[in-house]
Design an enzyme around this catalytic site. Structure first.
Site, PDB file in Angstrom:
ATOM      1  N   SER A 171      -0.325   4.516  -3.570  1.00 41.17           N
ATOM      2  CA  SER A 171       0.896   3.968  -2.990  1.00 41.17           C
ATOM      3  C   SER A 171       1.519   4.999  -2.052  1.00 41.17           C
ATOM      4  CB  SER A 171       1.896   3.611  -4.091  1.00 41.17           C
ATOM      5  OG  SER A 171       3.168   3.416  -3.507  1.00 41.17           O
ATOM      6  N   ASN A 239      -5.133  -0.146  -1.026  1.00 40.35           N
ATOM      7  CA  ASN A 239      -3.682  -0.315  -1.056  1.00 40.35           C
ATOM      8  C   ASN A 239      -3.167  -0.511   0.393  1.00 40.35           C
ATOM      9  OD1 ASN A 239      -0.917  -0.078  -1.944  1.00 40.35           O
ATOM     10  ND2 ASN A 239      -1.645   1.145  -3.663  1.00 40.35           N
TER      11      ASN A 239
HETATM   12  C1  LIG Z   1       5.884  -6.000  -1.780  1.00 40.83           C
HETATM   13  C2  LIG Z   1       4.631  -5.290  -2.215  1.00 40.83           C
HETATM   14  C3  LIG Z   1       4.641  -4.505  -3.365  1.00 40.83           C
HETATM   15  C4  LIG Z   1       3.480  -3.847  -3.788  1.00 40.83           C
HETATM   16  N1  LIG Z   1       3.515  -3.091  -4.929  1.00 40.83           N
HETATM   17  C5  LIG Z   1       2.378  -2.492  -5.366  1.00 40.83           C
HETATM   18  C6  LIG Z   1       2.357  -1.756  -6.588  1.00 40.83           C
HETATM   19  O1  LIG Z   1       3.351  -1.664  -7.301  1.00 40.83           O
HETATM   20  N2  LIG Z   1       1.204  -1.152  -6.951  1.00 40.83           N
HETATM   21  C7  LIG Z   1       0.057  -1.236  -6.197  1.00 40.83           C
HETATM   22  O2  LIG Z   1      -0.968  -0.680  -6.586  1.00 40.83           O
HETATM   23  N3  LIG Z   1       0.027  -1.966  -5.051  1.00 40.83           N
HETATM   24  C8  LIG Z   1       1.158  -2.588  -4.626  1.00 40.83           C
HETATM   25  N4  LIG Z   1       1.136  -3.323  -3.467  1.00 40.83           N
HETATM   26  C9  LIG Z   1      -0.117  -3.386  -2.675  1.00 40.83           C
HETATM   27  C10 LIG Z   1      -0.921  -4.674  -2.967  1.00 40.83           C
HETATM   28  O3  LIG Z   1      -1.367  -4.693  -4.292  1.00 40.83           O
HETATM   29  C11 LIG Z   1      -2.131  -4.773  -2.029  1.00 40.83           C
HETATM   30  O4  LIG Z   1      -3.006  -3.696  -2.289  1.00 40.83           O
HETATM   31  C12 LIG Z   1      -1.757  -4.716  -0.560  1.00 40.83           C
HETATM   32  O5  LIG Z   1      -0.567  -5.425  -0.325  1.00 40.83           O
HETATM   33  C13 LIG Z   1      -2.868  -5.272   0.333  1.00 40.83           C
HETATM   34  O6  LIG Z   1      -3.142  -6.626   0.044  1.00 40.83           O
HETATM   35  P1  LIG Z   1      -2.507  -7.852   0.891  1.00 40.83           P
HETATM   36  O7  LIG Z   1      -2.749  -7.548   2.324  1.00 40.83           O
HETATM   37  O8  LIG Z   1      -3.204  -9.077   0.392  1.00 40.83           O
HETATM   38  O9  LIG Z   1      -1.065  -7.846   0.539  1.00 40.83           O
HETATM   39  C14 LIG Z   1       2.281  -3.991  -3.033  1.00 40.83           C
HETATM   40  C15 LIG Z   1       2.279  -4.792  -1.894  1.00 40.83           C
HETATM   41  C16 LIG Z   1       3.423  -5.436  -1.477  1.00 40.83           C
HETATM   42  C17 LIG Z   1       3.383  -6.315  -0.233  1.00 40.83           C
END
Ligand SMILES: Cc1cc2nc3c(=O)[nH]c(=O)nc-3n(C[C@H](O)[C@H](O)[C@H](O)COP(=O)(O)O)c2cc1C
Length: 351
Positions: A171, A239
């Site tokens: 993160s 991530n």
């Molecule tokens: C609002 C938000 C909060 C997130 N919180 C976390 C988290 O707490 N831990 C984590 O490992 N990834 C977190 N992520 C990352 C997502 O798990 C994912 O890896 C990332 O958004 C890429 O996927 P996507 O493009 O489908 O969103 C978060 C993403 C978003 C948008």
């Protein structure tokens, strides 16, 4: 897209993103969100780590940080749900506003900073039973000076109630966290986490590592070497990114935090592809970043993913997206002559 979300989505998108998310969580928890018929075709089933996934599409970490809605989200059609990131002690996270929609770019920027209710609350909720596969994603408290102790404490508390465990050192919103992706820090961290999991869980759950998209060639090679050396059960790639591609149009593009959604699809798929190559396909990978369609999920699978996760496109398309992706995926597998998802994993590397 499901019909009810066509009506409600535009209103939700008028609200502040975090308020809209909170409203969504409340509605899901109260059983107010319609449950579609699941789409689980036999060719989508996949067995991994002794777990039988009904389909390969999972909800990625961050949506259900506090394990409030994993059951209703499984009922929406997801093959698995990952809760967290969870830290030992509850923490508020960064100042608001801290989630930004970049609608023109079909993207999201977040700098939440691991806001969550802490491991005991999450353990209590998970201990009430799971009607599907639920993983737990572990983080550290911002103020903690002993990262290893934090990850060990959360693993000890949550492993007995989770089907798999993810160490999240990728993160961008917790200072110093991503430095733990180096070779020696990783070994120093993953060893004790594995030890405590062996001790507390009736059978040792799979241990996975969640990696960033912003890694050098050397970083990726080091992570692959550590993963192979420690017999890690899986890697999650990737991530959110701290990069800001030139193509971004939204005025919010320079907000600090991690970028997800459409602009993350290509870079995260390339990291996934690299990790499959570097680990010689020996370690199961979960592909995540910018998945919006069956085609996107299929591309991740061909690049090396055994499972796929998504989050950001739920904001734009609603939870009906998961069944749509699974339906499209079945057609794409069939078209290319694959009898199952398992056959297609890493197929780009063989052509
Ligand atoms: C609002 C938000 C909060 C997130 N919180 C976390 C988290 O707490 N831990 C984590 O490992 N990834 C977190 N992520 C990352 C997502 O798990 C994912 O890896 C990332 O958004 C890429 O996927 P996507 O493009 O489908 O969103 C978060 C993403 C978003 C948008």
């Amino acid at each position: 897209m499901s019909g009810w979300y066509d009506c409600i989505g535009p209103f939700l998108r008028l609200l502040d993103p975090e308020a809209a998310h909170r409203m969504g969580i409340r509605a899901l928890a109260a059983g107010l969100v319609p449950q579609p018929e699941r789409y689980d075709d036999a060719c989508l089933r996949i067995s991994l780590w002794g777990l039988d996934f009904p389909n390969p599409i999972g909800l990625s970490a961050g949506f259900d940080k506090n394990a409030e809605v994993f059951t209703p989200m499984l009922a929406q059609g997801f093959g698995f749900v990952e809760v967290g990131s969870v830290t030992p002690r509850p923490q508020l996270g960064n100042a608001k506003p801290r989630i930004f929609r970049l609608s023109e770019d079909e993207a999201v920027i977040n700098r939440l900073g691991f806001n969550n209710e802490g491991m005991h609350k999450v353990a209590e909720r998970l201990s009430q039973g799971r009607l599907g596969i639920v993983g737990a994603n572990l983080g550290k408290n911002k103020e903690s000076t002993d990262a290893i102790a934090d990850y060990v404490a959360v693993a000890e508390t949550l492993a007995p109630f989770a089907d798999y465990v993810v160490v999240n050192v990728s993160s961008p919103n917790t200072p110093g966290l991503r430095a733990l992706q180096g070779k020696e820090p990783l070994k120093a961290l993953l060893g004790p986490v594995r030890e405590v999991m062996n001790r507390v869980a009736s059978q040792s759950q799979p241990l996975l590592l969640n990696i960033a998209p912003d890694l050098t060639e050397e970083d990726k090679a080091d992570i692959a070497a550590v993963a192979l050396e420690l017999n890690l059960d899986g890697l999650i790639a990737t991530n959110t990114t701290i990069e800001r591609p030139d193509t971004l149009k939204s005025k919010r593009r320079n907000e600090m935090g991690g970028l997800s959604g459409r602009p993350l699809f290509s870079p995260s798929t390339e990291v996934l592809r690299d990790m499959y190559r570097l680990t010689e396909g020996k370690i199961p990978l979960i592909g995540v970043g910018g998945v919006a369609s069956g085609w996107d999920a299929y591309a991740k699978i061909r690049a090396g993913a055994s499972l796929v996760q998504l989050y950001s496109f739920l904001v734009y398309q609603g939870p009906g997206l998961v069944n749509q992706i699974n339906q499209e995926l079945v057609k794409l597998l069939f078209k290319d002559g694959f009898a199952s998802v398992t056959e297609a994993i890493g197929s780009d590397h063989r052509s």
